[in-house]
Design a protein around this motif. Sequence first.
Motif, short mmCIF file in Angstrom:
data_model
loop_
_atom_site.label_atom_id
_atom_site.label_comp_id
_atom_site.label_asym_id
_atom_site.label_seq_id
_atom_site.Cartn_x
_atom_site.Cartn_y
_atom_site.Cartn_z
N GLY A 70 -12.02 -2.86 -7.73
CA GLY A 70 -12.80 -2.62 -6.53
C GLY A 70 -12.01 -2.00 -5.39
O GLY A 70 -12.55 -1.24 -4.59
N TRP A 71 -10.72 -2.36 -5.29
CA TRP A 71 -9.83 -1.84 -4.23
C TRP A 71 -8.55 -1.32 -4.89
O TRP A 71 -7.45 -1.83 -4.64
N PRO A 72 -8.62 -0.27 -5.70
CA PRO A 72 -7.41 0.19 -6.41
C PRO A 72 -6.30 0.66 -5.49
O PRO A 72 -5.12 0.56 -5.83
N GLU A 73 -6.65 1.15 -4.31
CA GLU A 73 -5.61 1.67 -3.40
C GLU A 73 -4.77 0.57 -2.75
O GLU A 73 -3.73 0.85 -2.16
N VAL A 74 -5.20 -0.68 -2.86
CA VAL A 74 -4.40 -1.80 -2.34
C VAL A 74 -4.15 -2.83 -3.46
O VAL A 74 -4.00 -4.02 -3.21
N ALA A 75 -4.10 -2.36 -4.71
CA ALA A 75 -3.91 -3.24 -5.86
C ALA A 75 -2.58 -3.99 -5.78
O ALA A 75 -2.53 -5.18 -6.13
N LYS A 103 -5.23 -5.01 12.10
CA LYS A 103 -6.61 -4.57 12.15
C LYS A 103 -6.84 -3.58 11.02
O LYS A 103 -6.11 -2.60 10.90
N TRP A 104 -7.81 -3.86 10.17
CA TRP A 104 -8.13 -3.01 9.03
C TRP A 104 -9.43 -2.29 9.28
O TRP A 104 -10.33 -2.80 9.93
N SER A 105 -9.54 -1.14 8.72
CA SER A 105 -10.79 -0.39 8.78
C SER A 105 -11.15 0.05 7.38
O SER A 105 -10.30 0.50 6.63
N SER A 106 -12.41 -0.09 7.04
CA SER A 106 -12.87 0.43 5.76
C SER A 106 -13.84 1.58 5.99
O SER A 106 -14.62 1.94 5.12
N THR A 107 -13.79 2.16 7.18
CA THR A 107 -14.70 3.26 7.50
C THR A 107 -14.04 4.62 7.35
O THR A 107 -14.59 5.63 7.75
N ALA A 108 -12.85 4.63 6.76
CA ALA A 108 -12.16 5.90 6.51
C ALA A 108 -12.94 6.68 5.45
O ALA A 108 -13.82 6.14 4.79
N PRO A 109 -12.63 7.96 5.25
CA PRO A 109 -13.34 8.74 4.24
C PRO A 109 -13.38 8.02 2.89
O PRO A 109 -12.41 7.40 2.49
N ALA A 110 -14.50 8.11 2.23
CA ALA A 110 -14.72 7.46 0.92
C ALA A 110 -14.58 5.96 1.02
O ALA A 110 -14.33 5.28 0.03
N SER A 111 -14.71 5.42 2.21
CA SER A 111 -14.65 3.98 2.43
C SER A 111 -13.33 3.38 1.93
O SER A 111 -13.30 2.33 1.35
N ARG A 112 -12.23 4.06 2.18
CA ARG A 112 -10.91 3.56 1.79
C ARG A 112 -10.33 2.75 2.92
O ARG A 112 -10.26 3.22 4.06
N PRO A 113 -9.90 1.51 2.68
CA PRO A 113 -9.35 0.71 3.77
C PRO A 113 -8.04 1.31 4.27
O PRO A 113 -7.29 1.91 3.51
N ARG A 114 -7.80 1.17 5.55
CA ARG A 114 -6.55 1.66 6.12
C ARG A 114 -6.17 0.80 7.30
O ARG A 114 -7.01 0.18 7.93
#
Length: 105
Positions: free
Chosen positions: A65-70, A92-103
């Motif tokens: 579900g969240w491969p970019e933060v595996a 503070k995290w955001s999941s509103t980045a492009p393609a809904s990627r958390p950053r």
Amino acid sequence: MGKHVARPDRHLAAEPQDHDFLILQSPVPIVTLWNEDGVMIYNDAYSDFAGRRHPGLLGSKVREGWPEVADFNDNVMKVCFAGGTLAIPIRKWSSTAPASRPRLL
């Protein structure tokens, strides 16, 4: 209860009724990771964080579900399943980045 209540019980190895109730009623985003796959169960507030990944994220394996933060989630599961605790700095995290990627913000 909230607008996104669901319980994919087929994935759960424990009896989570009391635990689920506390999570679902909280206004704070909460996700729990069940079993060695890290099956995600979360509340309405977390569904907002999940953004466009919700509702497909509910009941999915955290690594998928969240491969970019595996790597982060692997460490969480490794430490917690070993009985340890984690101290994670408040960020503070955001999941509103492009393609809904958390950053991190």
